[in-house]
Design a protein around this motif. Structure first.
Motif, short mmCIF file in Angstrom:
data_model
loop_
_atom_site.label_atom_id
_atom_site.label_comp_id
_atom_site.label_asym_id
_atom_site.label_seq_id
_atom_site.Cartn_x
_atom_site.Cartn_y
_atom_site.Cartn_z
N GLY A 13 -3.36 2.75 -23.75
CA GLY A 13 -4.75 2.38 -23.48
C GLY A 13 -5.38 3.15 -22.33
N GLY A 14 -4.56 3.67 -21.43
CA GLY A 14 -5.08 4.44 -20.32
C GLY A 14 -5.38 3.63 -19.08
N MET A 15 -5.23 2.30 -19.15
CA MET A 15 -5.55 1.46 -18.00
C MET A 15 -4.36 1.23 -17.08
SD MET A 15 -7.33 0.61 -20.90
CE MET A 15 -6.76 -0.93 -21.60
N ALA A 16 -3.16 1.23 -17.63
CA ALA A 16 -1.97 0.87 -16.86
C ALA A 16 -1.27 2.10 -16.29
CB ALA A 16 -1.01 0.09 -17.76
N GLY A 17 -0.46 1.86 -15.27
CA GLY A 17 0.25 2.95 -14.62
C GLY A 17 1.28 3.62 -15.50
N CYS A 18 1.66 2.98 -16.59
CA CYS A 18 2.66 3.56 -17.50
C CYS A 18 2.05 4.60 -18.44
CB CYS A 18 3.33 2.46 -18.31
SG CYS A 18 2.17 1.40 -19.23
N TYR A 19 0.74 4.78 -18.40
CA TYR A 19 0.07 5.71 -19.32
C TYR A 19 0.54 7.13 -19.10
CZ TYR A 19 -3.78 8.26 -21.57
OH TYR A 19 -4.53 9.10 -22.35
N ARG A 20 0.96 7.79 -20.18
CA ARG A 20 1.43 9.18 -20.11
C ARG A 20 0.69 10.08 -21.10
NH1 ARG A 20 3.02 6.96 -16.39
NH2 ARG A 20 5.12 6.82 -15.49
N GLY A 21 -0.45 9.64 -21.56
CA GLY A 21 -1.23 10.46 -22.47
C GLY A 21 -0.69 10.44 -23.89
N ASP A 22 -1.01 11.49 -24.63
CA ASP A 22 -0.68 11.52 -26.05
C ASP A 22 0.77 11.87 -26.35
OD1 ASP A 22 -3.22 10.80 -26.72
OD2 ASP A 22 -3.90 12.81 -27.26
N ALA A 23 1.55 12.15 -25.33
CA ALA A 23 2.97 12.43 -25.57
C ALA A 23 3.65 11.26 -26.26
CB ALA A 23 3.67 12.76 -24.25
N VAL A 24 3.19 10.05 -25.97
CA VAL A 24 3.82 8.88 -26.56
C VAL A 24 3.56 8.80 -28.06
CG1 VAL A 24 1.89 7.26 -26.21
CG2 VAL A 24 4.25 6.41 -26.20
N GLU A 26 21.78 -5.62 -37.05
CA GLU A 26 21.93 -4.66 -35.95
C GLU A 26 20.65 -4.62 -35.13
OE1 GLU A 26 23.34 0.03 -35.40
OE2 GLU A 26 22.60 -0.69 -37.34
N THR A 27 20.78 -4.40 -33.83
CA THR A 27 19.64 -4.14 -32.96
C THR A 27 19.94 -2.88 -32.16
OG1 THR A 27 20.54 -5.56 -31.20
CG2 THR A 27 19.01 -6.58 -32.76
N THR A 28 18.90 -2.07 -31.97
CA THR A 28 19.09 -0.79 -31.28
C THR A 28 17.95 -0.55 -30.31
OG1 THR A 28 20.16 0.11 -33.26
CG2 THR A 28 19.43 1.69 -31.58
N GLU A 29 18.28 -0.25 -29.07
CA GLU A 29 17.28 0.14 -28.09
C GLU A 29 17.11 1.66 -28.15
OE1 GLU A 29 17.20 0.16 -23.32
OE2 GLU A 29 17.27 -1.86 -24.20
N ILE A 30 15.86 2.11 -28.20
CA ILE A 30 15.57 3.53 -28.38
C ILE A 30 14.88 4.07 -27.13
CG2 ILE A 30 14.33 5.23 -29.77
CD1 ILE A 30 14.51 3.22 -32.11
N ASP A 31 15.43 5.11 -26.56
CA ASP A 31 14.87 5.75 -25.38
C ASP A 31 13.60 6.52 -25.77
OD1 ASP A 31 14.32 7.08 -23.02
OD2 ASP A 31 16.31 8.00 -22.84
N MET A 32 12.49 6.16 -25.16
CA MET A 32 11.22 6.83 -25.45
C MET A 32 10.97 8.01 -24.50
SD MET A 32 10.10 5.27 -28.11
CE MET A 32 8.36 5.68 -28.25
N LEU A 33 11.98 8.38 -23.73
CA LEU A 33 11.98 9.60 -22.90
C LEU A 33 10.79 9.67 -21.94
CD1 LEU A 33 13.13 12.22 -25.58
CD2 LEU A 33 14.52 10.92 -23.95
N GLY A 34 10.47 8.53 -21.33
CA GLY A 34 9.46 8.51 -20.30
C GLY A 34 8.02 8.55 -20.79
N THR A 35 7.80 8.50 -22.09
CA THR A 35 6.42 8.53 -22.60
C THR A 35 5.74 7.17 -22.49
OG1 THR A 35 7.20 8.09 -24.86
CG2 THR A 35 6.96 10.41 -24.20
#
Length: 272
Positions: free
Chosen positions: A57-68, A250-259
C-alpha cells in the motif's frame, strides 16, 4: 410353423444368454467412458492455499515497492495454489498476479477511511485492501464482502476501517481478511465476526489472512477458534482456518527475500 419353433430350445437359450452378455459389455464400456462425478472424486483431493501479506500500500515501513509483486508472482507460480489470499494489496494487483495464478475468480475489498471512502494506495489512485482468488474450476459466482462493525478508531491508531471478503461456492469457499493492528480486543471481535459467517458457508471452507493476534495471551487466536474448524499459523500473525471436513497435510513458510515483512504461508489439506 414359425422358424423360431424349429430352433431347439437349448439353442434359443444359448443365443439369449449371448445377447445378454453383449448388452452387459456395451453398458460397462459406456460407464467407463463417463467421467466420475465430483462427489466420487472428492475423497483424497488435495487443496493448497497460499497466504501473503505483500505490504504494497505504500503507507507502512515494510513497503519495498513493486519488487514484492514480482516475488509474489514467482511464489504463486511455484506453489500453484487453488486459493490465494493477499493482504495489504492494491486493487490493480489483481491483474498483475492473475497471470501467475491462472484462470481464477478474484475479489478485492478495500479498507475504508472513517468517512467511508476507500483507502488509497500511496502515490496511486488504486484502492488499498485485500484480495481473494479461487481457481476457476472451484469457483462459483457469489461474492460477499464488507467492513466490520467492530473498529478501532482512537487517535493513536491508523484509523483504517478493516474489511473482509469471501467467495462462497458449492465446490469450495474462501475468505480473506486483515484485522486491526492497534487493538487486540477489536481484532478478536473482527475475527469472531468473520468466523461466524464462515461456518454458514458451503464446505470445504478456508479463512485466511493477517489476524494481528498472538497465539498465546489474552486475547489470542485461540479465543477466536470456532467449532468445526482447524487452524495453522506461521508463528506470528498469519493464519489459515480450514473446515474440519479437511485435514492438514503440510504447512510451509516461504521466504519473501525482504520484499515484505511477512513470509508466505502455504497450507496443503486433503479430504480424508
Amino acid at each position: 410353423m414359425s422358424s423360431d419353433s424349429r430352433v431347439p430350445a437349448a439353442l434359443r437359450e444359448h443365443q439369449r444368454v449371448a445377447d445378454l452378455k453383449r448388452v452387459i459389455i456395451v453398458l460397462t464400456t459406456l460407464a467407463l467412458l463417463i467421467p466420475p462425478s465430483s462427489a466420487a472424486t472428492s475423497t483424497g483431493t488435495t487443496l493448497t492455499l497460499l497466504q501473503l501479506n505483500i505490504c504494497h500500500g505504500g503507507m507502512a515501513g515494510c513497503y519495498r515497492g513493486d519488487a514484492v509483486i514480482a516475488k509474489a508472482a514467482e511464489v504463486i507460480r511455484a506453489s500453484k495454489p487453488q486459493v490465494l489470499s493477499v493482504n495489504e494489496a492494491c486493487s490493480g494487483d489483481i491483474d498483475r498476479l492473475r497471470p501467475a495464478m491462472g484462470p481464477a475468480r478474484a475479489l478485492f475489498v478495500a479498507a475504508r477511511n472513517l468517512d467511508g471512502t476507500p483507502v488509497l494506495c500511496r502515490g496511486s489512485d488504486g484502492e488499498y485492501g485485500n484480495i481473494i482468488m479461487v481457481a476457476a474450476n472451484f469457483a462459483g459466482s457469489t461474492e460477499e464482502s464488507g467492513v466490520y462493525a467492530a473498529q478501532y478508531t482512537a487517535a493513536d491508531g491508523y484509523r483504517e476501517l478493516r474489511s473482509w471478503a469471501c467467495l462462497p461456492a458449492s465446490q469450495l469457499t474462501a475468505c480473506t481478511t486483515h484485522l486491526s493492528a492497534d487493538h487486540a480486543p477489536t481484532a478478536l471481535a473482527q475475527c469472531q465476526d468473520l468466523l461466524r459467517r464462515a461456518v454458514r458457508y458451503p464446505r470445504p471452507t478456508f479463512v485466511a489472512g493477517d489476524f494481528n493476534l498472538p497465539e498465546h495471551g489474552s486475547p489470542s487466536m485461540r479465543d477466536c477458534d470456532p467449532g468445526g474448524f482447524s487452524r495453522r499459523g506461521d508463528g506470528n500473525v498469519q493464519h489459515v482456518y480450514v473446515s474440519n471436513d479437511q485435514s492438514f497435510v503440510e504447512t510451509t513458510e516461504i521466504d519473501m527475500l525482504g520484499t515484505t515483512d511477512h513470509p508466505g504461508w502455504l497450507v496443503t489439506v486433503t479430504r480424508p
